[in-house]
Design a protein around this motif. Structure first.
Motif, short mmCIF file in Angstrom:
data_model
loop_
_atom_site.label_atom_id
_atom_site.label_comp_id
_atom_site.label_asym_id
_atom_site.label_seq_id
_atom_site.Cartn_x
_atom_site.Cartn_y
_atom_site.Cartn_z
N LEU A 1 0.83 -1.20 0.00
CA LEU A 1 0.00 0.00 0.00
C LEU A 1 0.87 1.25 0.00
N ALA A 2 0.44 2.25 -0.75
CA ALA A 2 1.12 3.55 -0.70
C ALA A 2 0.79 4.23 0.61
N THR A 3 1.77 4.91 1.20
CA THR A 3 1.55 5.64 2.44
C THR A 3 1.72 7.13 2.20
N GLN A 4 1.12 7.89 3.08
CA GLN A 4 1.32 9.34 3.07
C GLN A 4 2.33 9.66 4.15
N SER B 1 6.70 9.72 10.29
CA SER B 1 5.53 8.85 10.44
C SER B 1 4.90 8.56 9.08
N HIS B 2 4.16 7.45 9.03
CA HIS B 2 3.45 7.04 7.81
C HIS B 2 1.97 6.88 8.13
N LEU B 3 1.13 7.32 7.21
CA LEU B 3 -0.31 7.13 7.32
C LEU B 3 -0.79 6.37 6.08
N VAL B 4 -1.84 5.59 6.26
CA VAL B 4 -2.35 4.78 5.17
C VAL B 4 -3.88 4.82 5.21
N MET C 1 -5.24 6.61 8.47
CA MET C 1 -4.83 6.14 9.80
C MET C 1 -3.32 6.21 9.96
N LEU C 2 -2.91 6.61 11.14
CA LEU C 2 -1.50 6.66 11.49
C LEU C 2 -1.02 5.27 11.90
N GLY D 1 -8.39 13.62 16.92
CA GLY D 1 -9.03 13.45 15.63
C GLY D 1 -8.28 12.55 14.66
N THR D 2 -7.21 11.89 15.12
CA THR D 2 -6.41 11.03 14.25
C THR D 2 -6.59 9.57 14.63
N SER D 3 -7.00 8.75 13.68
CA SER D 3 -7.17 7.32 13.92
C SER D 3 -5.82 6.62 13.92
N LEU D 4 -5.71 5.56 14.72
CA LEU D 4 -4.45 4.82 14.84
C LEU D 4 -4.63 3.40 14.32
N LEU D 5 -3.72 2.97 13.49
CA LEU D 5 -3.72 1.60 12.99
C LEU D 5 -2.82 0.80 13.91
#
Length: 252
Positions: A126-129, A134-137, A154-155, A224-228
């Motif tokens: 998967l590409a991450t931001q 840190s990486h978010l997906v 998600m972070l 407000g940030t979801s965590l993976l």
């Protein structure tokens, strides 16, 4: 009766004016962000991740509460403040300097440039931001009754035991609040109120992972940030490629 010479009051008036001016200008004092974060985290016993990204930066140090002070201190950075009970702080995650949001590329079936890259075997790529270190997906979330997945950025956080979502998503996912178990989740800095349940599924690329445990925490405490977290990541062997901005997952 002796007469008071008005000129004798001048030094006193100047002193009062000087004190008033000092009180007015004190909140505008700028400090080194990294040093102030290190000091505050030591005094108040909270964890800071990504502090190295603030090296050389300065900011204002003011605010009535620790949360207000941290938000002002980190106003030039994307960050998450996870609050603890009693208006304290459990963890601060610094994602990087603020920049315009660029959404990840859309997944187009059969397109080699899509978010989910071709992979061999059970690999999911998967590409991450990227935000700093840190990486978010973006993953798809299903409620208990199925339905169209909700796309959520998600972070990636291997320090979180579960997938962690803001309470505001409960209704969007079609979950019944009464069906969620109220529980205090133990952390390094104490217990945090949460609602524990299970998602019908999480879409990881084209793979549907069912029955994933999730904790819902107050939006403000979560920032407000979801965590993976590990309730999903623990089902895979995980590799993050910093150069290509990719997350590779292989089922265990």
């Amino acid at each position: 009766m002796p007469t008071l010479d008005p000129r004798s009051l001048i030094p006193l008036l100047l002193l009062v004016q000087g004190l008033a001016q000092a009180q007015t200008t004190a909140p505008s004092t700028r400090v080194e962000v990294a040093a102030e974060l290190d000091r505050l985290s030591g005094e108040l016993d909270f964890e800071v991740r990504g502090i190295e990204q603030t090296e050389g930066a300065t900011a204002h140090s003011a605010g009535e509460s620790i949360v207000d002070r941290l938000h002002l201190l980190l106003e030039d950075f994307d960050h998450v403040i996870v609050q603890a009970p009693g208006a304290g702080v459990e963890r601060v995650i610094i994602l990087g300097e603020k920049a315009a949001y660029v959404p990840p590329p859309m997944v187009v079936e059969g397109d080699e440039s899509s978010e989910t890259a071709p992979a061999s075997g059970d690999e999911i790529v998967l590409a991450t931001q990227r935000r700093g270190a840190s990486h978010l997906v973006t993953l798809g979330l299903e409620g208990a009754s199925g339905g169209a997945p909700i796309q959520e950025l998600m972070l990636i956080d291997t320090g979180a035991d579960r997938v962690v979502l803001p309470v505001s998503l409960i209704s969007s996912l079609g979950l019944a609040p009464d069906a969620l178990q109220k529980q205090q989740v133990q952390t390094a800095n104490g217990a945090v109120d949460a609602r524990i349940g299970r998602l019908g599924a999480v879409w990881v690329g084209a793979k549907r992972v069912e029955n994933v445990e999730v904790a819902f925490i107050d939006d403000q405490r979560l920032g407000g940030t979801s965590l993976l977290g590990m309730s999903l990541l623990g089902q895979f062997r995980m590799t993050i490629d910093d150069e290509k901005n990719q997350l590779t997952l292989v089922a265990k």
